[in-house]
Design an enzyme around this catalytic site. Sequence first.
Site, PDB file in Angstrom:
ATOM      1  N   ASP A 201       0.880  -1.002   0.086  1.00  0.00           N
ATOM      2  CA  ASP A 201      -0.263   0.124   0.150  1.00  0.00           C
ATOM      3  C   ASP A 201       0.885   1.305  -0.046  1.00  0.00           C
ATOM      4  O   ASP A 201       1.801   1.539   0.630  1.00  0.00           O
ATOM      5  CB  ASP A 201      -0.918  -0.081   1.188  1.00  0.00           C
ATOM      6  CG  ASP A 201      -1.969   1.162   1.446  1.00  0.00           C
ATOM      7  OD1 ASP A 201      -2.848   1.338   0.543  1.00  0.00           O
ATOM      8  OD2 ASP A 201      -1.501   2.062   2.152  1.00  0.00           O
ATOM      9  N   GLU A 252       1.479  -0.582  -4.907  1.00  0.00           N
ATOM     10  CA  GLU A 252       0.488   0.463  -5.267  1.00  0.00           C
ATOM     11  C   GLU A 252       1.258   1.791  -5.564  1.00  0.00           C
ATOM     12  O   GLU A 252       1.980   2.380  -4.573  1.00  0.00           O
ATOM     13  CB  GLU A 252      -0.637   0.700  -4.079  1.00  0.00           C
ATOM     14  CG  GLU A 252      -1.508   1.874  -4.430  1.00  0.00           C
ATOM     15  CD  GLU A 252      -2.217   2.180  -3.363  1.00  0.00           C
ATOM     16  OE1 GLU A 252      -3.079   2.903  -3.566  1.00  0.00           O
ATOM     17  OE2 GLU A 252      -1.898   2.278  -2.200  1.00  0.00           O
TER      18      GLU A 252
END
Length: 527
Positions: A201, A252
Site C-alpha cells: 500500500d 501501489e
Amino acid sequence: MDQWWRDAVIYQVYPRSFADGNGDGTGDLAGVRSRLNYLRDLGVDALWFTPWYLSPLADGGYDVADYRTIDPAFGTVAEAERLIAEAAALGIRTIVDIVPNHVSSEHEWFKAALAAGPGSPERERFWFRSGDELPTNWISSFSGETWTRTKNPDGTPGEWYLHLFTPEQPDLNWNHPDVRREHEEVLRFWFDRGVAGVRIDSATMPVKDPAFPDLGDTSEHPYVDRDGLHEIYAGWRAVADSYDPPRMLVGEIWLANPERFARYLRPDELHTAFNFDLMGRPWDATALRDSIRTTLAAHAPVDAPATWVLSNHDVTRPVTRYGRADTSFAFHTKRFGVSTDLALGNRRARAAALLTGALPGSLYIYQGDELGLPEVEDLPTAALQDPIFYRSEGVDPGRDGCRVPLPWSTIGSTFGFNSHGFGPWLPLPADWGSRSVEAQDGDPESMLTLYRSMLAERKNLDAAFAWHPLDGEDLLAFTRGDVLCLVNFGPSRPLPAGSTVLLASAPLTDVLPPDTAAWVRLQGEQS
C-alpha cells in the site's frame, strides 16, 4: 520458474463487504470461504485481500494495530490459514496487503512512544518534532494537516507527530532498523502460512526527507518516490525470492513519470505495480490508446508485465464513472450530486471489461464489478464512515459508495450478504436484488456472464500483442495472436469482412455499435 503473476486474473476482496458468514453485519473470512466456488467458476487465479488485520478501522483497516492477528470481526489466523489452503486447492492463490508507511495509533509501538515521551528510543520509530508551529506545510492525502500535537502528562502541549493520512495513522521512520526488520519478519510470517504474494500500500511514500522541507522548497519531493525506497524493496525481494516457489510483490505506485515508475520493477525489486493511468483516463479512444502505449513502453525495458484495472476500493465504480459527462477519475474532483446515465455507463463498462481483458499482462477485478454494480451515491450521511468525508467537512463523499456489500440473492433484507442477524455495516440499495449473483447467473446478457466468458476466453489469447491497421481516431484495434480486439467510441461501423465474433459487450448484427467492444477472429488471418 512459474511466473504466474505475468498474466494472472486477480480478484480484489474487500472483506467487510464480500460476504458475511456469521451474521454480524460485517463480511468475514467465513463468508469468503463459503463463496470460493463462485470465485473458481468466475475464473480468477488469485485473491487480493485488503487488510484483514487487527484494526480500529479509522481508515477501513489500513490503520493496522497488529499484523500477526486477524481482526476478530473477520476471523482468526487459523481461519485465514484454512482459507489460504482451501483456495489453493481450487487453484486460487492468495495475496495480502502490507502497509509500510504507517501503523495504527493503537499499535503497541505508538502507544509505547507516547508513554515514553520526548527523546526516547521508542519515539525514534516514528517522526516526532518539537516546536510551537506546524513542522511543515505538507498536505494529507485525506485533506487537512499532516501533523498532530501530543499532550504532556501535565496537559501542556507536547511534540508533533507526522501522519500523511489520518491522525490515527502515524507514519513510521524507515531509517530505523526496527522498522525494516519488523516488516521483513511480517512478510515471512504470512509467506510461511502459504500466502503467494503481497500488495504494498502507498508504496512510494514510506521514505521521508529527514530535513522536513516545505512542499516546493526542494526539487525532490520530500515524501514521494524517494530514492531510498529502492533499497527497502530490494530487501523485500530477497525475502520473497528465498521461498520455493518465490513469492510475488506488487506495489501501489501512483507516479506520472513512466521512467520513475519503471525503476520499481527492476529485476531485484517488485515484480509488478498497479497501473492506475488507464483507470483515470476518460472514455475516449485517443486517451486510452495513449495510456496503453505509454504503459507498455514503460514496462518493456525492465521486462515486467503491465497490470490493468478499472476500479478498486478507493475509486468510483466504472458503471457510474463512464455514465458521466466527465468520464475520467481524479480523487480531488469527487463531489456529491454529479449526474450519471447508468444505462450508458453500463454499456461502456461492459466494453471496458473486454478492453482490459484483452490487454497483455495481469488483470485486476474489484469485487462487484463483475456484477456491474454502480457507485452507491445516496447513502445516509449517518452511515458514512470514510475519513475522507469527515476530513473534507462533507465536501468529498468519500469512498463508501464503492464499498457497499455485495448482493448474492434476489430476495432477503440483505440480498444474501448474510442470511440472518444484523443489517450490513453499509446498507444495500433496495433494487440490488436484480443485480445479485443469483439474478445474473445463467442470464446470457448479464455482466456476470460476460465476465465469466471473457475470463475463460482470455486464457486462450496468444502472448503476442500488436496494433492492427484498423486502429484509428474512434476505434481501438489490436491483436493478441489471431484474435482482434475492437472497441468502438464513434458511430456504428461494419465488422471486418469474414470475421467470427468470439465475444461482444452488446448484441451484434454485422456492425459494431457505439460504446461496444468485440473480440473477433479473422478468417485466414494470423497476426
